[in-house]
Design a protein around this motif. Sequence first.
Motif, PDB file in Angstrom:
ATOM      1  N   ALA A 168       0.848  -1.188   0.000  1.00  0.00           N
ATOM      2  CA  ALA A 168       0.000   0.000   0.000  1.00  0.00           C
ATOM      3  C   ALA A 168       0.881   1.234   0.000  1.00  0.00           C
ATOM      4  CB  ALA A 168      -0.884  -0.002   1.246  1.00  0.00           C
ATOM      5  N   PRO A 169       0.547   2.255  -0.790  1.00  0.00           N
ATOM      6  CA  PRO A 169       1.335   3.475  -0.801  1.00  0.00           C
ATOM      7  C   PRO A 169       1.202   4.199   0.530  1.00  0.00           C
ATOM      8  CG  PRO A 169      -0.670   3.764  -2.085  1.00  0.00           C
ATOM      9  CD  PRO A 169      -0.597   2.303  -1.706  1.00  0.00           C
ATOM     10  N   ALA A 170       2.235   4.990   0.844  1.00  0.00           N
ATOM     11  CA  ALA A 170       2.185   5.763   2.076  1.00  0.00           C
ATOM     12  C   ALA A 170       1.020   6.740   2.016  1.00  0.00           C
ATOM     13  CB  ALA A 170       3.498   6.529   2.258  1.00  0.00           C
ATOM     14  N   GLY A 219     -10.022  10.089   0.403  1.00  0.00           N
ATOM     15  CA  GLY A 219      -9.157   8.917   0.279  1.00  0.00           C
ATOM     16  C   GLY A 219      -9.930   7.691  -0.119  1.00  0.00           C
ATOM     17  N   GLY A 220     -10.985   7.891  -0.900  1.00  0.00           N
ATOM     18  CA  GLY A 220     -11.854   6.784  -1.286  1.00  0.00           C
ATOM     19  C   GLY A 220     -11.101   5.663  -1.945  1.00  0.00           C
ATOM     20  N   SER A 221     -11.531   4.440  -1.726  1.00  0.00           N
ATOM     21  CA  SER A 221     -10.875   3.280  -2.320  1.00  0.00           C
ATOM     22  C   SER A 221     -11.509   2.975  -3.661  1.00  0.00           C
ATOM     23  CB  SER A 221     -11.021   2.066  -1.400  1.00  0.00           C
ATOM     24  OG  SER A 221     -12.382   1.769  -1.205  1.00  0.00           O
ATOM     25  N   VAL A 222     -10.878   2.061  -4.364  1.00  0.00           N
ATOM     26  CA  VAL A 222     -11.419   1.625  -5.643  1.00  0.00           C
ATOM     27  C   VAL A 222     -12.790   1.023  -5.415  1.00  0.00           C
ATOM     28  CG1 VAL A 222     -11.087  -0.009  -7.526  1.00  0.00           C
ATOM     29  CG2 VAL A 222      -9.145   1.260  -6.623  1.00  0.00           C
ATOM     30  N   ALA A 245      -2.467   1.571 -11.394  1.00  0.00           N
ATOM     31  CA  ALA A 245      -3.378   2.714 -11.417  1.00  0.00           C
ATOM     32  C   ALA A 245      -2.735   3.826 -12.221  1.00  0.00           C
ATOM     33  CB  ALA A 245      -3.690   3.189  -9.994  1.00  0.00           C
ATOM     34  N   VAL A 246      -3.542   4.542 -12.999  1.00  0.00           N
ATOM     35  CA  VAL A 246      -3.021   5.612 -13.845  1.00  0.00           C
ATOM     36  C   VAL A 246      -4.000   6.779 -13.842  1.00  0.00           C
ATOM     37  CG1 VAL A 246      -4.050   4.631 -15.933  1.00  0.00           C
ATOM     38  CG2 VAL A 246      -2.099   6.170 -16.128  1.00  0.00           C
ATOM     39  N   VAL A 247      -3.454   7.997 -13.817  1.00  0.00           N
ATOM     40  CA  VAL A 247      -4.260   9.215 -13.886  1.00  0.00           C
ATOM     41  C   VAL A 247      -3.778  10.027 -15.089  1.00  0.00           C
ATOM     42  CG1 VAL A 247      -4.850  11.401 -12.777  1.00  0.00           C
ATOM     43  CG2 VAL A 247      -4.714   9.314 -11.411  1.00  0.00           C
ATOM     44  N   ASP A 282      -4.860   0.599  -3.618  1.00  0.00           N
ATOM     45  CA  ASP A 282      -3.725  -0.226  -3.209  1.00  0.00           C
ATOM     46  C   ASP A 282      -3.065  -0.833  -4.453  1.00  0.00           C
ATOM     47  OD1 ASP A 282      -4.132   0.334  -0.584  1.00  0.00           O
ATOM     48  OD2 ASP A 282      -5.275  -1.469  -0.157  1.00  0.00           O
ATOM     49  N   ALA A 283      -2.511   0.026  -5.273  1.00  0.00           N
ATOM     50  CA  ALA A 283      -1.877  -0.417  -6.517  1.00  0.00           C
ATOM     51  C   ALA A 283      -0.373  -0.280  -6.399  1.00  0.00           C
ATOM     52  CB  ALA A 283      -2.388   0.411  -7.696  1.00  0.00           C
ATOM     53  N   THR A 284       0.350  -1.277  -6.842  1.00  0.00           N
ATOM     54  CA  THR A 284       1.796  -1.221  -6.763  1.00  0.00           C
ATOM     55  C   THR A 284       2.393  -0.365  -7.877  1.00  0.00           C
ATOM     56  OG1 THR A 284       3.819  -2.535  -6.693  1.00  0.00           O
ATOM     57  CG2 THR A 284       2.058  -3.368  -8.088  1.00  0.00           C
TER      58      THR A 284
END
Length: 475
Positions: free
Chosen positions: A51-53, A75-78, A87-89, A185-187
């Motif tokens: 999980a990212p910080a 901080g909504g989750s997927v 994940a990409v923006v 929670d994307a690596t």
Amino acid sequence: MAHFSTPDAPRFSVEVYQNEYLPEGGHEVNAIITVTSSGGGAAAGGPPIPAPAAAPDVYDGIPATYDGVPGAYDGGSVPGGAAARAAVVIMVDCSGSMDYPPTKMRHAREATAAAIDTVRDGVAFSVVAGTHKSVEVFPGNGQLAIADPLTRAQAKEALRSLSPGGGTAIGTWLLLADLLLGSADATIRHGILLTDGRNEHEEPARLRAVLDACAGRFTCDARGVGTDWEVEEVTGIASALLGTADIVADPAGLSADFTRMMEAAMGKEIADVSLRLWTPKGAEVAYVKQVAPTVEDLTARRVEAGPRAGDYPTGSWGDESRDYHLCVRVPAAEVGQEMLAARISLVQPPPEGVGSPPSPLAQGLVRAVWTADLAVSTAMNPQVAHYTGQAELAQVIQQGMNARKSGDAEQATAKLGRAVQLATASGNEDTAKLLAKVVDVLDVAAGTVRLKAKVAEADEMTLETRSTKTVRVKK
């Protein structure tokens, strides 16, 4: 060379190229480190997902606030609680200048649609409109959507709302991207950013603070469309966030470029990989530079990683190979002595909550051997020689272009002439062609050139933007 792998993870290997022989009293060791990643499974499976910080509430004194972004704080989750591996923006400039010419905004919509079509099923994604503020275009409410045929169609429909108007504050776009990417929670966490103008509605210090805060949290490719943007801003974003930078002078080329960028992003299989260097007592790292596919000095990005060890970030990897130039200063020794000058390891942080230290993904050794044979000790390794020249090429292009802008014709001619020499000698044909649009080449071997009286702005910006691209040693 040593390499290690785990099930479903890419296989890394390290190769070391050097002349390990030093003259008596010699203390500088140079080596080219080739790191190759292959054989991962980008489409499914993969290593545990860390999980990212948590995203900070304040970035170096800058509140993480957004105008017109409902739900950006939660901080909504997927949706559905599913964990996406990637994940990409996509951040699209919608400032007022995107309306000149009017076709520019249309090409930006089409390019974003092409990128959305390239997003792999199961990847979390979002689209953000950027002006002097950042606004979620899709899916909204501080969340990411999971790519499938339906969400891709919905996202492309939402692009109809993209319209030009407002200023440019790129830091706000990046802050929103960071919050959105941090909600999943994307690596693999990646951004794609398009701008057509200067960052006029934000102080440079603020953008720098945002880049410092986002570094290590996600990678980002940056593109400038047209010729009204600042090369240093776009390349600085890509450099700080370990992505790529380029110019798309003609907006009609955006769709092809966005497709290539997203294809590359979808090919990433492992994130947050660091180059760990251990050196013995008395030795010190002079510098660490990525030298292929582009020149990027990593020296100042060192993070201490235990006694006499430091980590240098390399970002995300797919099936690819990169080269690094390592220079280590060791204590001088007598003829016949030998020592380990450095140990190189590729490491990835363990998942959050796992206390064990990271296991090496690959390892390599750099040696130093002192000899009385001057012919042996003065011979330069071909890889080291090649990349030393490539790094100089990038430097003299920047120096020459800066001198040209300041009106110092003599300095510009000398530096760009040297660049022509280096590009031709190393086989860097693409850079040689770009230089030929800025100077008239009179004598390649001697580096004799004449500055062109008139240079198209797009040609000038293309040379500057692509000056750090290198070619590899021909084997």
